[in-house]
Design a protein around this motif. Structure first.
Motif, PDB file in Angstrom:
ATOM      1  N   ASP A  42     -14.395-100.385  -2.273  1.00 29.54           N
ATOM      2  CA  ASP A  42     -14.569-101.178  -3.491  1.00 29.54           C
ATOM      3  C   ASP A  42     -14.335-100.332  -4.738  1.00 29.54           C
ATOM      4  O   ASP A  42     -13.778-100.803  -5.726  1.00 29.54           O
ATOM      5  N   THR A  43     -14.789 -99.076  -4.673  1.00 29.56           N
ATOM      6  CA  THR A  43     -14.574 -98.135  -5.761  1.00 29.56           C
ATOM      7  C   THR A  43     -13.980 -96.857  -5.184  1.00 29.56           C
ATOM      8  O   THR A  43     -14.113 -96.578  -3.997  1.00 29.56           O
ATOM      9  N   CYS A  44     -13.349 -96.077  -6.053  1.00 31.71           N
ATOM     10  CA  CYS A  44     -12.603 -94.914  -5.590  1.00 31.71           C
ATOM     11  C   CYS A  44     -12.734 -93.801  -6.616  1.00 31.71           C
ATOM     12  O   CYS A  44     -12.802 -94.062  -7.822  1.00 31.71           O
ATOM     13  N   ALA A  45     -12.802 -92.555  -6.130  1.00 33.91           N
ATOM     14  CA  ALA A  45     -12.846 -91.387  -7.012  1.00 33.91           C
ATOM     15  C   ALA A  45     -11.799 -90.394  -6.543  1.00 33.91           C
ATOM     16  O   ALA A  45     -11.751 -90.036  -5.366  1.00 33.91           O
ATOM     17  N   PHE A  46     -10.958 -89.945  -7.492  1.00 34.83           N
ATOM     18  CA  PHE A  46      -9.872 -89.021  -7.192  1.00 34.83           C
ATOM     19  C   PHE A  46     -10.274 -87.611  -7.603  1.00 34.83           C
ATOM     20  O   PHE A  46     -10.467 -87.328  -8.780  1.00 34.83           O
ATOM     21  N   PHE A  47     -10.406 -86.727  -6.605  1.00 37.84           N
ATOM     22  CA  PHE A  47     -10.753 -85.325  -6.815  1.00 37.84           C
ATOM     23  C   PHE A  47      -9.474 -84.493  -6.871  1.00 37.84           C
ATOM     24  O   PHE A  47      -8.508 -84.770  -6.165  1.00 37.84           O
ATOM     25  N   LEU A  48      -9.511 -83.435  -7.678  1.00 36.81           N
ATOM     26  CA  LEU A  48      -8.358 -82.547  -7.761  1.00 36.81           C
ATOM     27  C   LEU A  48      -8.822 -81.151  -8.152  1.00 36.81           C
ATOM     28  O   LEU A  48      -9.722 -80.987  -8.983  1.00 36.81           O
ATOM     29  N   ALA A  49      -8.212 -80.147  -7.526  1.00 35.23           N
ATOM     30  CA  ALA A  49      -8.407 -78.744  -7.903  1.00 35.23           C
ATOM     31  C   ALA A  49      -7.019 -78.132  -7.991  1.00 35.23           C
ATOM     32  O   ALA A  49      -6.196 -78.334  -7.113  1.00 35.23           O
ATOM     33  N   SER A  50      -6.740 -77.416  -9.056  1.00 33.04           N
ATOM     34  CA  SER A  50      -5.399 -76.872  -9.218  1.00 33.04           C
ATOM     35  C   SER A  50      -5.459 -75.420  -9.678  1.00 33.04           C
ATOM     36  O   SER A  50      -6.348 -75.031 -10.436  1.00 33.04           O
TER      37      SER A  50
END
Length: 280
Positions: A238-246
């Motif tokens: 229903d909900t989404c969270a986009f994680f990122l490490a660069s």
């Protein structure tokens, strides 16, 4: 102002807290920063995971999704070098508060791992009931039989195993074993269920059954799932969270919100690139 507290093991055990109310609970992470020794893996991550819904955590490998998931029920503490700052609120109460016992957090917030891990020497029935012993929960024989059936029904496995409950849990297929692990987690009546890539080792048919099980459970328990499968995230959450490490920086949440919006009209170009398969 959000209070930031440093966390590290060992922690002092306190008196038992009153039993938590039944039903799904909202889960909120506030300004979570996490380390393994001197290596910082998350930087001030905040996220609300609504009750009676499925929240998907997506992002490339190594961006801190699984670490974040383990922080949500204090499994991060099992690593001797681990430390964190921030708060994890279960219906507004911090599970890391020194007055709350570790077992209270684990009882309220269950976990299903990437690889199915039934206890091979235990029967299907014993696997479902295993969590009761670990949490010190006492149930009479009639209650145990009812609980086994209830959890296997909720885990989508009852019809397939009802005539062989005393057979070894390790003798089931991979997809059945994963559903057995879900049933085992449900036996202690958690309010939140964390799932770390629960379908990554399964065939498409078993994956579909697990996804249907998740959807059926969402009204009864809040679900947070880590997945690398964008189609799965779009189908079930229903909900989404986009994680990122660069470039060696700790993981952060780039964007979060309703899943439909995240996949059809993301606000950040990096989100659009990831969900459309341009990297990761």
């Amino acid at each position: 102002m959000t209070q930031i507290l440093s966390r590290s093991l060992p922690r002092t055990r306190a008196a038992a807290a009153p039993p938590a109310p039944a039903g799904p609970a909202s889960l909120e992470a506030r300004e979570i920063t996490a380390w393994f020794g001197s290596h910082q893996v998350l930087d001030r991550v905040s996220l609300t995971m609504p009750a009676r819904g499925i929240t998907a955590l997506i992002g490339p490998s190594g961006c801190g999704k699984s670490t974040f998931l383990r922080i949500l029920n204090r499994m991060h503490e099992l690593v001797p070098s681990a430390a964190l700052a921030g708060e994890v609120l279960l219906d507004g109460e911090d599970i890391y508060d020194p007055q709350r016992r570790l077992t209270d957090a684990r009882r309220a917030i269950g976990m299903v791992f990437q690889k199915p891990n039934p206890f091979p020497a235990m029967s299907i029935r014993e696997n479902v009931l295993a969590g009761l012993r670990l949490t010190g929960t006492r149930v009479d024989r009639a209650g145990r039989d009812q609980l086994v059936e209830e959890c296997l029904v909720r885990g989508g496995l009852w019809k397939e195993v009802k005539d062989r409950l005393d057979s070894p849990g390790g003798g089931l297929s991979g997809g059945q074993q994963q559903r057995l692990c879900i049933a085992r987690s449900l036996a202690i009546k958690p309010r939140v269920l964390l799932m770390d890539e629960p379908c990554s080792a399964l065939d498409p048919t078993s994956t579909r059954v697990i996804e249907e099980t998740m959807k059926d459970l969402a009204e009864q328990v809040t679900i947070v799932i880590v997945t690398h499968n964008m189609q799965q995230a779009a189908r079930v959450s229903d909900t989404c969270a986009f994680f990122l490490a660069s470039q060696g920086t700790p993981g952060v949440i780039v964007e979060h919100g309703p899943t439909d919006a995240m996949f059809t009209s993301p606000q950040d170009q990096r989100t659009s690139d990831y969900v459309n398969g341009r990297f990761g």
